[in-house]
Design a protein around this motif. Structure first.
Motif, PDB file in Angstrom:
ATOM      1  N   ALA A 100       0.827  -1.206   0.000  1.00 17.27           N
ATOM      2  CA  ALA A 100       0.000   0.000   0.000  1.00 17.27           C
ATOM      3  C   ALA A 100       0.861   1.257   0.000  1.00 17.27           C
ATOM      4  O   ALA A 100       0.517   2.268  -0.636  1.00 17.27           O
ATOM      5  CB  ALA A 100      -0.933  -0.006   1.208  1.00 17.27           C
ATOM      6  N   LEU A 101       1.998   1.193   0.703  1.00 18.90           N
ATOM      7  CA  LEU A 101       2.895   2.354   0.744  1.00 18.90           C
ATOM      8  C   LEU A 101       3.483   2.634  -0.633  1.00 18.90           C
ATOM      9  O   LEU A 101       3.591   3.796  -1.053  1.00 18.90           O
ATOM     10  CB  LEU A 101       4.004   2.110   1.765  1.00 18.90           C
ATOM     11  CG  LEU A 101       4.995   3.259   1.957  1.00 18.90           C
ATOM     12  CD1 LEU A 101       4.283   4.523   2.431  1.00 18.90           C
ATOM     13  CD2 LEU A 101       6.081   2.855   2.953  1.00 18.90           C
ATOM     14  N   LEU A 102       3.862   1.575  -1.363  1.00 14.98           N
ATOM     15  CA  LEU A 102       4.359   1.765  -2.724  1.00 14.98           C
ATOM     16  C   LEU A 102       3.302   2.439  -3.594  1.00 14.98           C
ATOM     17  O   LEU A 102       3.604   3.355  -4.372  1.00 14.98           O
ATOM     18  CB  LEU A 102       4.743   0.410  -3.333  1.00 14.98           C
ATOM     19  CG  LEU A 102       6.018  -0.245  -2.810  1.00 14.98           C
ATOM     20  CD1 LEU A 102       6.133  -1.666  -3.345  1.00 14.98           C
ATOM     21  CD2 LEU A 102       7.238   0.570  -3.178  1.00 14.98           C
ATOM     22  N   ASP A 103       2.061   1.976  -3.479  1.00 12.85           N
ATOM     23  CA  ASP A 103       0.953   2.556  -4.240  1.00 12.85           C
ATOM     24  C   ASP A 103       0.751   4.016  -3.851  1.00 12.85           C
ATOM     25  O   ASP A 103       0.588   4.893  -4.707  1.00 12.85           O
ATOM     26  CB  ASP A 103      -0.312   1.735  -3.961  1.00 12.85           C
ATOM     27  CG  ASP A 103      -1.472   2.071  -4.884  1.00 12.85           C
ATOM     28  OD1 ASP A 103      -1.568   3.238  -5.331  1.00 12.85           O
ATOM     29  OD2 ASP A 103      -2.306   1.186  -5.141  1.00 12.85           O
ATOM     30  N   LEU A 104       0.782   4.290  -2.552  1.00 13.58           N
ATOM     31  CA  LEU A 104       0.591   5.660  -2.075  1.00 13.58           C
ATOM     32  C   LEU A 104       1.679   6.592  -2.604  1.00 13.58           C
ATOM     33  O   LEU A 104       1.394   7.712  -3.049  1.00 13.58           O
ATOM     34  CB  LEU A 104       0.586   5.676  -0.548  1.00 13.58           C
ATOM     35  CG  LEU A 104       0.544   7.051   0.118  1.00 13.58           C
ATOM     36  CD1 LEU A 104      -0.705   7.823  -0.299  1.00 13.58           C
ATOM     37  CD2 LEU A 104       0.604   6.905   1.638  1.00 13.58           C
ATOM     38  N   LEU A 105       2.934   6.134  -2.574  1.00 16.42           N
ATOM     39  CA  LEU A 105       4.024   6.972  -3.064  1.00 16.42           C
ATOM     40  C   LEU A 105       3.898   7.228  -4.562  1.00 16.42           C
ATOM     41  O   LEU A 105       4.282   8.290  -5.055  1.00 16.42           O
ATOM     42  CB  LEU A 105       5.366   6.313  -2.759  1.00 16.42           C
ATOM     43  CG  LEU A 105       5.770   6.277  -1.279  1.00 16.42           C
ATOM     44  CD1 LEU A 105       7.021   5.421  -1.089  1.00 16.42           C
ATOM     45  CD2 LEU A 105       6.003   7.678  -0.742  1.00 16.42           C
ATOM     46  N   ALA A 106       3.349   6.239  -5.282  1.00 22.39           N
ATOM     47  CA  ALA A 106       3.201   6.382  -6.729  1.00 22.39           C
ATOM     48  C   ALA A 106       2.049   7.299  -7.108  1.00 22.39           C
ATOM     49  O   ALA A 106       2.127   8.025  -8.100  1.00 22.39           O
ATOM     50  CB  ALA A 106       3.006   5.011  -7.379  1.00 22.39           C
TER      51      ALA A 106
END
Length: 204
Positions: free
Chosen positions: A166-172
């Motif tokens: 989810a953090l990867l998605d949020l950063l993207a």
């Protein structure tokens, strides 16, 4: 006793300034000249104090991990006795998804990826250490009798994978609402699932 230039107040001052720069600009394509200009130093001084560019990167990663461990200690101090992993994860996600920590999260992800891709470089070991740090945080709230089992380790690993994805998605994307909804959905599902010692799960 003479203070070593590599353990001097000036080195610590420049490391803190370089860390602020790294939170803003990352470190994968770190170039000494623009960094030195931004923090009021010179490439020559940075090489003198840190030995090499790789030495500076290692110092920055150590500084990032120290920041990470400080935050872990703070979060762990807020746990209630025998708190569920999913409850810990919800509060951890609120912390991770805070706009104020976006630069720190991006630096962790960047360093994690470089550590995996270049295990023999200055990033070596960072990813493994980060996984261990966060697994320990998630396990800290479990009842003492439930820690260290295969089921407990699997549960913490699953929760960490959800948070990291989810953090990867949020950063993207910057989409806090959507990623937060997804995290809560998965944690709600996990709340309703019992994981046995053999790793098999079912609904109670």
């Amino acid at each position: 006793m003479t203070t070593s230039p590599r353990n001097s107040p000036r080195q610590k001052e420049l490391l803190e300034a370089a860390y602020v720069y790294a939170l803003r600009s990352g470190i994968s394509d770190l170039s000494l000249r623009p960094l030195a200009e931004a923090i009021g130093s010179s490439p020559r001084v940075l090489l003198y104090l840190f030995g090499s560019k790789d030495g500076l990167i290692r110092a920055l990663l150590a500084r990032a991990r120290a920041d990470e461990l400080d935050q872990i200690e703070m979060l762990a101090g807020e746990y209630a006795a025998d708190e569920a992993v999913t409850s810990i994860a919800r509060r951890l996600w609120r912390w991770l998804s805070d706009d104020a920590r976006r630069g720190l999260a991006a630096l962790w992800v960047e360093s994690y990826a470089r550590s995996v891709m270049e295990p023999d470089g200055p990033w070596g070991g960072f990813a493994r250490e980060t996984v261990s740090d966060w697994l320990e945080l998630l396990a800290a709230g479990r009842p003492a009798t439930g820690r260290g089992t295969a089921a407990a380790e699997a549960e913490c690993t699953l929760v960490l994978a959800v948070l990291r994805g989810a953090l990867l998605d949020l950063l993207a994307t910057g989409d806090v609402a959507r990623t937060t909804t997804a995290v809560h959905l998965q944690l709600d599902l996990l709340d309703g699932t019992r994981i046995h010692g053999d790793g098999v799960s079912d609904r109670p």
